[in-house]
Design an enzyme around this catalytic site. Structure first.
Site, PDB file in Angstrom:
ATOM      1  N   GLU A 267      71.315  45.399  19.289  1.00 59.73           N
ATOM      2  CA  GLU A 267      71.235  45.470  17.828  1.00 59.73           C
ATOM      3  C   GLU A 267      69.785  45.189  17.506  1.00 59.73           C
ATOM      4  OE1 GLU A 267      70.699  44.128  14.536  1.00 59.73           O
ATOM      5  OE2 GLU A 267      72.286  42.620  14.692  1.00 59.73           O
ATOM      6  N   CYS A 304      68.863  40.882  10.091  1.00 56.61           N
ATOM      7  CA  CYS A 304      68.912  42.307  10.410  1.00 56.61           C
ATOM      8  C   CYS A 304      69.410  43.121   9.233  1.00 56.61           C
ATOM      9  CB  CYS A 304      69.798  42.520  11.629  1.00 56.61           C
ATOM     10  SG  CYS A 304      71.260  41.502  11.573  1.00 56.61           S
TER      11      CYS A 304
END
Ligand code: NAP
Length: 519
Positions: A267, A304
């Site tokens: 990720e 994120c």
């Protein structure tokens, strides 16, 4: 008080005897060195870790879901038992506020328990049964039964920005252990002491619940050395990673070039576009700017899911921009996670500010202290934006780029965006209905679509998708948050013509553990 930290790796149940230093934890902002000195696992210790992990796999993967659930719940209890130590050490290593550290501990134990519930119930294995039809014409049908089985040892790289929830016993570890995979964690240099406290808790839980040695190890020494050695090792069958695009893609390449390529679930990078349509502005431009600024600056923008890109139709939104400008200028700089991230934030915002066609809407007017980052907002026309692909890269921190264009131009730009974790559409219900093609374009670029909301604040639950096409993640068919994350660390296996007693309980005729099956 923190029970003593040793500074050494966990090689299964024993501690490393390495004398090779790999550094100290450093307090963000002050640069103060924190004892103890951490020692890198030696190549022999990496080998021993992998051998223990390989030996643990057949024993651990054949534990019932109920037993593995007990292990996960024991980890949660052990972590709760050291929460004060984690807050004390975490405040020093990460400079995260106490409330965040406590909240993240809650999220960590919560997701361990969520996975425990999932595997105890058991239906997640997707059992499918096709019974034999010996009399079928023109050819008989054999008995076929399938279900998901664990991959084998999973390497987990800790995240700098989630020292608990995406680190030693975080989401990747919980998903892999739940699936039945032993885990080898590579500690992050930003928070080695927190890693040690959590690692000791996991080992205690493993011993309390009778799990085999090697089911869990934690190695110090850095990703580029020890981490790469683990990813290259033949015992490793999968990787979980949260971090930079450069780090994630390097691991993807290493994994793909192994004699046996293995999956990497990384990720990495997302700017989480917001598309604002006029109907949302009509509801209140200032209120929208306030809410947006809250999301942008949450955790000093080091999520994120930070909203780093906004599409705002040209000719509208003057008050939104005015309000955002004043919020950014009056903003308070916050301590960033480490010196490297702080430096990277300064570089990336300077690069965006200097890019062709970019105007600085506002910079934080309050001086940032050592290690701190303040909010920033930039604007650009859509033509200039699309000409410069680097403007789609993450500025990891509280900065955003606002792109202006016609609605048609905005819609045409969406398919040209890189893959994203999320996209948020701010619009009226009528606009939502009238812009189905825009919504479809957004859906094709993301893992999660948000209507009249903001991307920060990721719920850990069964339906969460925290993934997306590259570079949001290395494999857009997966999520790293929520119970679906377990599927990353499994593969389907079919049993053909096996006697009932030799089948896994999930596939036996009497369905002894009473799970949902396709039959
Ligand atoms: P990072 O540099 O990617 O490091 C994360 C982990 O991966 C560390 O353990 C690191 O080990 C390892 N690693 C990095 N490159 C590697 C390589 N080539 N081979 C093997 N392992 C490697 O990320 P970070 O330190 O957390 O933060 C740096 C930047 O990443 C941030 O400024 C931000 O831009 C981005 N980031 C993004 C997210 C997100 O969720 N999107 C989260 C965190 C960070 P060593 O460095 O010890 O070798």
């Amino acid at each position: 008080m923190i029970s003593s930290l040793h500074g050494s790796s966990f090689i299964g149940n024993s501690r490393s005897v390495s004398t090779e230093p790999c550094g100290y934890a450093v307090q963000p902002g002050t640069g103060a060195i924190l004892e103890p000195r951490y020692l890198a696992a030696t190549p022999e210790e990496v080998e021993k870790t992998m051998a223990l992990s390989a030996a643990a796999f057949p024993i651990y993967s054949n534990q019932s879901g109920k037993n593995r659930a007990e292990f996960l719940r024991a980890i949660a209890r052990e972590i709760e038992g050291v929460v004060e130590d984690l807050v004390e050490r975490g405040s020093l290593e990460t400079a995260l506020p106490e409330a965040r550290l406590r909240g993240e501990t809650g999220r960590t134990v919560g997701q361990l328990r969520l996975f425990a519930d999932l595997i105890e119930e058991g239906s997640w294995v997707d059992a499918r049964i096709d019974r034999a039809q010996p009399d079928r014409l023109p050819i008989p049908k054999v008995d076929l039964r399938s279900m998901l089985r664990p991959l084998g040892t999973v390497a987990v790289f800790c995240a700098s920005n989630f020292p608990l929830a995406y680190s030693v016993a975080g989401g990747d570890t919980a998903a892999a252990l739940a699936a039945g995979c032993p885990v080898v964690v590579i500690a992050h240099e930003s928070h080695p002491g927190m890693a040690e406290i959590v690692a000791a808790a996991v080992i205690r839980a493993a011993n309390l619940t009778g799990m085999p040695e090697g089911v869990f190890s934690v190695l110090y020494g850095g990703g580029r050395t020890v981490g790469q050695a683990v990813v290259k090792h033949r015992v490793t069958q999968g990787v979980g990673f949260t971090g930079s695009r450069a780090g994630g893609t390097a691991l993807m390449e290493i994994a793909a070039n192994r004699a046996q390529p293995i999956p990497v679930y990384a990720e990495m990078s997302s700017v989480n576009p917001l598309v604002i349509l006029p109907g949302a502005l009509e509801r209140g431009e200032e209120a929208l700017a306030d809410a947006f600024f809250g999301s942008l600056t949450l955790g000093v923008g080091q999520f994120c899911t930070n909203p780093g890109l906004v599409f705002l139709p040209a000719g509208v939104g003057g008050k939104f921009l005015e309000r955002l400008q004043s919020l950014v200028e009056a903003g308070t700089p916050g301590m960033m996670l480490n010196a490297g991230i702080c430096q990277a934030y300064a570089h990336s915002t300077a690069a965006v500010a200097a890019a062709e066609g970019v105007k600085t809407l506002a910079r934080c007017s309050n001086a940032a202290g050592a290690g701190q980052g303040g909010p920033a907002a930039f604007t650009i026309g859509i033509g200039d934006f699309l000409k410069q692909p680097a403007l789609q890269h993450e500025m990891f921190g509280p900065a955003t780029l606002i792109v202006r264009g016609t609605l048609a131009e905005i819609e045409a730009a969406i398919p040209q965006l890189e893959g994203q974790l999320t996209a948020s559409l701010h619009a009226s219900d009528a606009e939502l209905a009238a812009h189905a093609s825009l919504v479809f374009a957004l859906q094709n670029r993301v893992g999660r679509l948000i209507f009249n909301g903001f991307p920060t604040g990721v719920e850990v639950c069964n339906s969460m998708v925290h993934g997306g096409p590259f570079p949001a993640s290395s494999d857009g068919r997966s999520t790293s948050v929520g119970t679906m994350a377990i599927f990353r660390f499994c593969r389907p296996v079919a049993w053909q013509s096996f006697p009932d007693a030799a089948l896994p309980a999930e596939l036996q005729e009497a369905n002894p553990i009473e799970i949902r099956r396709m039959e």
